[in-house]
Design a protein around this motif. Sequence first.
Motif, PDB file in Angstrom:
ATOM      1  N   ASN A 133     -22.556 -18.696  42.214  1.00 29.25           N
ATOM      2  CA  ASN A 133     -23.530 -19.691  42.663  1.00 29.25           C
ATOM      3  C   ASN A 133     -22.935 -21.097  42.566  1.00 29.25           C
ATOM      4  O   ASN A 133     -23.535 -22.001  42.000  1.00 29.25           O
ATOM      5  CB  ASN A 133     -24.820 -19.597  41.838  1.00 29.25           C
ATOM      6  CG  ASN A 133     -25.945 -20.447  42.420  1.00 29.25           C
ATOM      7  OD1 ASN A 133     -25.963 -20.762  43.614  1.00 29.25           O
ATOM      8  ND2 ASN A 133     -26.893 -20.832  41.575  1.00 29.25           N
ATOM      9  N   SER A 184     -32.650 -24.198  50.478  1.00 25.70           N
ATOM     10  CA  SER A 184     -32.533 -23.281  49.350  1.00 25.70           C
ATOM     11  C   SER A 184     -32.149 -21.896  49.849  1.00 25.70           C
ATOM     12  O   SER A 184     -32.609 -21.460  50.907  1.00 25.70           O
ATOM     13  CB  SER A 184     -33.859 -23.215  48.579  1.00 25.70           C
ATOM     14  OG  SER A 184     -34.920 -22.806  49.428  1.00 25.70           O
ATOM     15  N   ASP A 185     -31.279 -21.207  49.088  1.00 26.90           N
ATOM     16  CA  ASP A 185     -30.830 -19.881  49.513  1.00 26.90           C
ATOM     17  C   ASP A 185     -31.410 -18.754  48.661  1.00 26.90           C
ATOM     18  O   ASP A 185     -31.006 -17.606  48.787  1.00 26.90           O
ATOM     19  CB  ASP A 185     -29.302 -19.809  49.529  1.00 26.90           C
ATOM     20  CG  ASP A 185     -28.678 -19.885  48.133  1.00 26.90           C
ATOM     21  OD1 ASP A 185     -29.422 -19.897  47.136  1.00 26.90           O
ATOM     22  OD2 ASP A 185     -27.434 -19.937  48.044  1.00 26.90           O
ATOM     23  N   GLY A 186     -32.356 -19.089  47.793  1.00 23.83           N
ATOM     24  CA  GLY A 186     -33.030 -18.080  46.992  1.00 23.83           C
ATOM     25  C   GLY A 186     -32.442 -17.869  45.611  1.00 23.83           C
ATOM     26  O   GLY A 186     -33.074 -17.255  44.753  1.00 23.83           O
ATOM     27  N   SER A 187     -31.240 -18.376  45.373  1.00 25.96           N
ATOM     28  CA  SER A 187     -30.640 -18.255  44.044  1.00 25.96           C
ATOM     29  C   SER A 187     -31.024 -19.481  43.207  1.00 25.96           C
ATOM     30  O   SER A 187     -31.559 -20.460  43.733  1.00 25.96           O
ATOM     31  CB  SER A 187     -29.120 -18.110  44.160  1.00 25.96           C
ATOM     32  OG  SER A 187     -28.579 -19.121  44.975  1.00 25.96           O
ATOM     33  N   GLY A 229     -27.559 -23.011  44.594  1.00 26.93           N
ATOM     34  CA  GLY A 229     -28.819 -22.589  45.191  1.00 26.93           C
ATOM     35  C   GLY A 229     -29.207 -23.296  46.464  1.00 26.93           C
ATOM     36  O   GLY A 229     -30.304 -23.080  46.989  1.00 26.93           O
ATOM     37  N   SER A 231     -21.655 -12.721  49.099  1.00 30.97           N
ATOM     38  CA  SER A 231     -22.914 -11.994  48.957  1.00 30.97           C
ATOM     39  C   SER A 231     -22.734 -10.518  49.293  1.00 30.97           C
ATOM     40  O   SER A 231     -21.782 -10.134  49.981  1.00 30.97           O
ATOM     41  CB  SER A 231     -23.986 -12.604  49.874  1.00 30.97           C
ATOM     42  OG  SER A 231     -24.176 -13.970  49.594  1.00 30.97           O
ATOM     43  N   PRO A 277     -38.081 -19.867  46.719  1.00 33.74           N
ATOM     44  CA  PRO A 277     -37.932 -19.100  47.965  1.00 33.74           C
ATOM     45  C   PRO A 277     -36.839 -19.699  48.840  1.00 33.74           C
ATOM     46  O   PRO A 277     -36.450 -20.857  48.667  1.00 33.74           O
ATOM     47  CB  PRO A 277     -39.308 -19.243  48.631  1.00 33.74           C
ATOM     48  CG  PRO A 277     -39.849 -20.521  48.098  1.00 33.74           C
ATOM     49  CD  PRO A 277     -39.353 -20.622  46.682  1.00 33.74           C
ATOM     50  N   THR A 278     -36.342 -18.915  49.780  1.00 38.97           N
ATOM     51  CA  THR A 278     -35.328 -19.425  50.706  1.00 38.97           C
ATOM     52  C   THR A 278     -35.954 -20.361  51.725  1.00 38.97           C
ATOM     53  O   THR A 278     -37.140 -20.264  52.044  1.00 38.97           O
ATOM     54  CB  THR A 278     -34.648 -18.262  51.452  1.00 38.97           C
ATOM     55  OG1 THR A 278     -35.655 -17.510  52.138  1.00 38.97           O
ATOM     56  CG2 THR A 278     -33.906 -17.355  50.505  1.00 38.97           C
ATOM     57  N   GLY A 279     -35.153 -21.291  52.202  1.00 36.46           N
ATOM     58  CA  GLY A 279     -35.584 -22.132  53.324  1.00 36.46           C
ATOM     59  C   GLY A 279     -36.243 -23.437  52.983  1.00 36.46           C
ATOM     60  O   GLY A 279     -36.670 -24.145  53.897  1.00 36.46           O
ATOM     61  N   ASN A 315     -42.643 -27.161  54.142  1.00 29.33           N
ATOM     62  CA  ASN A 315     -42.117 -25.940  54.731  1.00 29.33           C
ATOM     63  C   ASN A 315     -43.189 -25.133  55.466  1.00 29.33           C
ATOM     64  O   ASN A 315     -42.867 -24.225  56.240  1.00 29.33           O
ATOM     65  CB  ASN A 315     -41.474 -25.074  53.645  1.00 29.33           C
ATOM     66  CG  ASN A 315     -40.403 -24.155  54.194  1.00 29.33           C
ATOM     67  OD1 ASN A 315     -39.586 -24.562  55.016  1.00 29.33           O
ATOM     68  ND2 ASN A 315     -40.408 -22.903  53.760  1.00 29.33           N
ATOM     69  N   LYS A 331     -25.958 -12.675  45.412  1.00 30.16           N
ATOM     70  CA  LYS A 331     -24.791 -13.562  45.418  1.00 30.16           C
ATOM     71  C   LYS A 331     -23.951 -13.276  44.181  1.00 30.16           C
ATOM     72  O   LYS A 331     -24.475 -13.188  43.075  1.00 30.16           O
ATOM     73  CB  LYS A 331     -25.238 -15.020  45.414  1.00 30.16           C
ATOM     74  CG  LYS A 331     -25.691 -15.532  46.767  1.00 30.16           C
ATOM     75  CD  LYS A 331     -26.200 -16.959  46.673  1.00 30.16           C
ATOM     76  CE  LYS A 331     -25.145 -17.929  46.194  1.00 30.16           C
ATOM     77  NZ  LYS A 331     -25.641 -19.307  46.132  1.00 30.16           N
TER      78      LYS A 331
END
Length: 366
Positions: free
Chosen positions: A276, A286-289, A280, A264, A216-218, A352, A273
């Motif tokens: 990469n 993390s940006d989800g990739s 990622g 993107s 996941p992102t973040g 998180n 995206k």
Amino acid sequence: MPGSIFGTLFRISTWGESHGQGVGVVIDGCPAGLPLEVRDIQLELNKRKPGQNKYASPRKENDKVEILSGVFEGVTTGTPISLIVKNTDQRPKDYSNIVDVYRPGHADFTFDEKYGLRDYRGGGRSSARETIGRVAAGAIAKKILKEFGITLLGYTRSVGPVIVDMADFDASQIDENLFRMPDEAKAIEAGHYVDDIIKEGNSIGGTIECVVTGVPTGLGETVFDKLDANLAKAVMSIGAIKAVEIGAGVGVADKKGFDNNDFSRYEDGMLIKETNHAGGIVGGMSDGSPIIVRATVKPTASIHIEQPSVTRQKENKEIMIEGRHDPVIVPRAVTILEAMTALVLVDALMLNMTAKMDYLRKIYTI
């Protein structure tokens, strides 16, 4: 000796020496309710154990794991999980000729300088057997990640000069050859190359890679606890690793900004995206990739060639290292890379939960 504990909320502590009674790990912070059996851990340990083929150390260890605590009726209880693997094929006599001699490429000298003594039997805590605890804990971390659709794929990218062409990448080949390469032809080529290295009595290194999908992102923080910073520390803590790269890694050095930036676009409301290069992780989060972690593995320090060295008595001396050693540690290091990556990601998932009030509301609102 401090430095054997890793993690913040999902915390592990490894223990034991190469030729002691056994090695193991205590995992603190594993949530209750995770289905866990010995088999889950044993499958991962089997990938790194010695004696499996001619390219690994001939030391015959089953590396059979036992769960001593923290699991009841096949489910984690939320209390510390203690795991042990007993050493069954110790040969301390193999190291009797290095009691007072420092082996090139090993931590013998630095241990003596720091503590005034050292366990010369295979390196003690500096031995690759310490990583058994990491892999065992990593197996549990991987189970947690799988619950959220996060999967890890590790493989060998190169052995010496033999490099996998990523255009020929075939994940189905990783478990089908002795080098854990995603390319059958390159695995065969690597075998011929390492056969020649063995005849010399020498060793060789290489590179390994881990790709994580479903993240996941973040995850990660923005300053000192960046996700890539924590991954780098985790992977560099593996004894055989000399360099770590995220995404394009050192390949960014000769790129221009326009070529290196990941562009993107939205498709059906989903952010896509086009490349990469960042691996990622952007800004430490993390940006989800897919997250891409690459590590450089050094040649095994113990080789069957006479080498110049020194003694504790400050004398110069030639040394021929005895014992059982890997001509190439690279394939066995793949599962260790996966384990350390998984440990960092599980810790990041847990940390998180405090990022947004919405997360806390989901847990505590009745």
